[in-house]
Scaffold this motif. Structure first.
Motif, PDB file in Angstrom:
ATOM      1  N   ARG A 188      -3.234  -0.542   5.592  1.00  0.00           N
ATOM      2  CA  ARG A 188      -1.890  -0.872   5.132  1.00  0.00           C
ATOM      3  C   ARG A 188      -1.439  -2.226   5.676  1.00  0.00           C
ATOM      4  O   ARG A 188      -0.756  -2.985   5.001  1.00  0.00           O
ATOM      5  CB  ARG A 188      -0.907   0.195   5.576  1.00  0.00           C
TER       6      ARG A 188
ATOM      7  N   THR B 222      -5.984   4.312   7.899  1.00  0.00           N
ATOM      8  CA  THR B 222      -4.923   4.188   6.905  1.00  0.00           C
ATOM      9  C   THR B 222      -3.906   3.142   7.349  1.00  0.00           C
ATOM     10  O   THR B 222      -3.493   2.283   6.565  1.00  0.00           O
ATOM     11  CB  THR B 222      -4.224   5.536   6.680  1.00  0.00           C
ATOM     12  N   SER B 223      -3.517   3.184   8.625  1.00  0.00           N
ATOM     13  CA  SER B 223      -2.567   2.181   9.112  1.00  0.00           C
ATOM     14  C   SER B 223      -3.209   0.796   9.163  1.00  0.00           C
ATOM     15  O   SER B 223      -2.539  -0.210   8.916  1.00  0.00           O
ATOM     16  CB  SER B 223      -2.026   2.582  10.485  1.00  0.00           C
TER      17      SER B 223
ATOM     18  N   THR C 265      -0.948   4.518   1.217  1.00  0.00           N
ATOM     19  CA  THR C 265      -0.562   4.802   2.596  1.00  0.00           C
ATOM     20  C   THR C 265      -0.036   6.216   2.735  1.00  0.00           C
ATOM     21  O   THR C 265      -0.409   6.940   3.671  1.00  0.00           O
ATOM     22  CB  THR C 265       0.501   3.797   3.063  1.00  0.00           C
TER      23      THR C 265
ATOM     24  N   GLY D 127       0.798  -1.220   0.000  1.00  0.00           N
ATOM     25  CA  GLY D 127       0.000   0.000   0.000  1.00  0.00           C
ATOM     26  C   GLY D 127       0.825   1.261   0.000  1.00  0.00           C
ATOM     27  O   GLY D 127       0.555   2.174   0.768  1.00  0.00           O
TER      28      GLY D 127
ATOM     29  N   LYS E 230      -8.357  -4.798   3.491  1.00  0.00           N
ATOM     30  CA  LYS E 230      -7.875  -3.564   2.874  1.00  0.00           C
ATOM     31  C   LYS E 230      -9.010  -2.839   2.153  1.00  0.00           C
ATOM     32  O   LYS E 230      -9.107  -1.615   2.186  1.00  0.00           O
ATOM     33  CB  LYS E 230      -6.748  -3.888   1.895  1.00  0.00           C
TER      34      LYS E 230
END
Length: 125
Positions: free
Chosen positions: A66, A62-63, A7, A3, A73
């Motif tokens: 990732r 987002t984390s 990311t 990602g 995802k």
């Protein structure tokens, strides 16, 4: 790297939202307080707190997106798209929240990229 571009866009978008709320809230809030506009200050504070919390949630998802495989995802990408739309709604009325809107657009792009990455990759066996 898992990602990579998505990311980076998500992290930059979340940080821009947080910084934009702090800078925009400080400038507009001081202007409203000097002018004696309590209702404008309360509305700005309300939108700023909501955007600040949503910016932190964008960083968290987002984390999450990732670090998880493609089915999760895609879920993280959908959440990023929804959060970016909500941030854009609350920040769209104020000129002082320009960085917040830019961060929301970057988070929206990150969510779309996470969805596309999940759609075109098969999970590891």
């Amino acid at each position: 790297m898992r990602g990579g571009l998505a990311t980076i866009l998500g992290l930059i978008g979340g940080v821009l939202i947080i910084v934009g709320v702090l800078i925009g809230g400080l400038i507009a809030g001081l202007g409203d307080l000097i002018a004696g506009n309590g209702r404008g200050f309360a509305g700005l504070l309300y939108a700023g707190v909501i955007d600040l919390v949503l910016g932190l949630l964008i960083l968290v998802f987002t984390s999450y997106s990732r670090s998880h495989p493609p089915p999760d995802k895609a879920g993280g990408g959908v959440v990023l798209i929804v959060l970016a739309a909500i941030v854009w709604f609350f920040a769209g009325g104020s000129l002082f929240f320009v960085f917040v809107v830019i961060g929301a657009v970057l988070a929206l792009l990150a969510g779309i990229l996470f969805l596309l990455e999940s759609a075109f990759r098969t999970p590891a066996r």
